[in-house]
Design an enzyme around this catalytic site. Structure first.
Site, short mmCIF file in Angstrom:
data_model
loop_
_atom_site.label_atom_id
_atom_site.label_comp_id
_atom_site.label_asym_id
_atom_site.label_seq_id
_atom_site.Cartn_x
_atom_site.Cartn_y
_atom_site.Cartn_z
N ASP A 142 0.80 -1.22 0.00
CA ASP A 142 0.00 0.00 0.00
C ASP A 142 0.83 1.27 0.00
O ASP A 142 0.28 2.37 -0.18
CB ASP A 142 -0.95 0.02 1.21
CG ASP A 142 -2.15 -0.89 1.00
OD1 ASP A 142 -2.59 -1.03 -0.16
OD2 ASP A 142 -2.66 -1.45 1.99
N ASP A 181 -6.32 -4.51 -6.29
CA ASP A 181 -6.00 -3.14 -5.85
C ASP A 181 -4.53 -2.80 -6.14
O ASP A 181 -4.16 -1.65 -6.35
CB ASP A 181 -6.22 -2.97 -4.34
CG ASP A 181 -7.41 -3.74 -3.78
OD1 ASP A 181 -7.78 -4.76 -4.37
OD2 ASP A 181 -7.93 -3.33 -2.74
N1 GLY Z 1 -7.28 -1.29 -1.09
C1 GLY Z 1 -8.30 -1.51 -0.16
C2 GLY Z 1 -9.66 -1.18 -0.61
O1 GLY Z 1 -9.94 -0.92 -1.74
O2 GLY Z 1 -10.51 -1.18 0.25
#
Ligand code: GLY
Length: 400
Positions: free
Chosen positions: A120, A180
């Site tokens: 992230d 993601d």
């Molecule tokens: N990357 C986490 C979400 O989209 O909630």
């Protein structure tokens, strides 16, 4: 005499009101503003601006039922979006006050450039430092992007040919990659452009190719999580973490895929990327459960639809992606959908009302429904992608 006094008082009041209005408007140069000074959207901008600086209290979401602001430190995956929103409001308004606040909030993010514990950091640093670099051209911001890219690539596995997403749940998931994660590639592609070191671009391209091979179903919807084995690099399981079930169509997952492949095309120019973005978008737009206002429910397969929560963040991400997709394909339908979403969101149905004093713009996003966490709330990444869509819309309209 009484009449003359009343008349004088009224004139004085009008002069005072007029001078107050002029003072309010001074900070935003009219030619740079896309808004009338008293619009609800601009009121929301002011709420964001007024949030007191706090490195340990970065606004993430707001619980409307308990009137509670959820604040987190820079290590949270959403931490960069707040400063990124300020940068984009500055882009839209030209108001220097937003720029100063954007700089201050961005500085809180710096230490994450060495955080190798999560994929992230792509989200965290690119939405803050990356935006700052793109908007200001300041090289100090660029060097943080490059350092973060070095850290992020330490999570790349040569056998899998992908970047590991999460470290938790390792006894069940040997090597998880979530859709993601496509979003974090933008930081890597940009790091190569800044540094001329091709390693970041190469790793990002390999990750995009591996995801292209394994993440999509025959109908072009995307799975959320693919589990790989680290010896052969095979996809050994396809599951969900935030959707309603493993085979369901989690709305934000579709959004990350559409945005991710459109963005990756910008750097790699691989026609397969544009094709994937378009076919996943086609799946999404033609889904019978997509409401007419263009804002999806959190998961297309929730049996409670139409009484299920919506996810504005997914709509905002896709709207922003659609403007970029339009610029590559010249297909008017993408721009029309994005304009439709922007119009829907920029209305009292989705903008938070004035009485809501939280530092957010839009309501009705859903963070993690299976965990019953952040349901139907304002959330910082919905605002960030909505603002990005507004910037892109404005730029496209300039060239019309
Ligand atoms: N990357 C986490 C979400 O989209 O909630």
């Amino acid at each position: 005499m009484k009449n003359i006094i009343s008349f004088t008082i009224i004139i004085c009041l009008l002069v005072i009101v007029k001078s107050c209005n002029t003072k309010d408007k001074k900070s935003i140069k009219p030619e740079q503003s896309i808004l009338s000074s008293d619009s609800l959207l601009e009121y929301r901008y002011q709420q964001i601006l007024q949030q007191p600086l706090d490195s340990l209290g970065i606004p993430r979401s707001f619980d409307i039922t308990t009137n509670t602001l959820k604040k987190l430190s820079s290590s949270d995956w959403t931490s960069g979006f707040f400063s990124g929103s300020l940068w984009q409001i500055y882009q839209l308004t030209g108001n220097e006050e937003f720029k100063q606040k954007a700089k201050d909030w961005t500085a809180f993010m710096e230490k994450e450039k060495n955080n190798s514990g999560t994929h992230d950091i792509g989200f965290m640093i690119f939405s803050s430092y990356g935006k700052a670099w793109q908007i200001t051209g300041n090289k100090n911001y660029a060097s943080t992007v490059v350092q973060t890219a070095k850290t992020l690539t330490s999570r790349f596995n040569k056998n899998v040919k992908a970047i590991r997403s999460w470290d938790w749940n390792q006894d069940v998931w040997e090597f998880p990659v979530i859709i993601d994660n496509m979003m974090n590639l933008e930081l890597l592609f940009e790091a190569t452009k800044i540094s001329n070191d091709s390693i970041f671009h190469n790793i990002a391209e390999q990750h995009a190719n591996t995801t292209l091979k394994n993440h999509f179903r025959n109908d072009n919807s995307t799975y959320h999580v693919i589990i790989y084995d680290t010896i052969q690099g095979n996809a050994i399981n396809k599951v969900t973490h935030q959707g309603i079930n493993d085979e369901s169509d989690w709305a934000r997952g579709q959004a990350w895929a559409i945005y991710g492949y459109t963005m990756a095309y910008r750097y790699v120019k691989n026609p397969a990327y544009i094709k994937q973005a378009e076919t996943t978008l086609q799946f999404y737009l033609s889904h019978p459960n997509l409401p007419e206002d263009g804002i999806p429910f959190w998961d297309f397969d929730d049996p409670k639809i139409p009484n299920a929560p919506k996810d504005v963040s997914a709509a905002a991400i896709i709207a922003s992606a659609c403007y970029e997709l339009f610029s590559y394909t010249q297909k008017e339908k993408y721009r029309v959908y994005a304009d439709h979403v922007i119009k829907t969101l920029n209305s009292e149905n989705y903008l938070l009302p004035r009485q809501n004093q939280s530092p957010f713009i839009l309501g009705h996003s859903t963070g993690n429904k299976p965990k019953n966490d952040e349901i139907d709330v304002p959330i910082n990444y919905a605002d960030y992608y909505f603002l990005e869509a507004l910037v892109r819309q404005k730029n496209l309209n300039k060239n019309k």
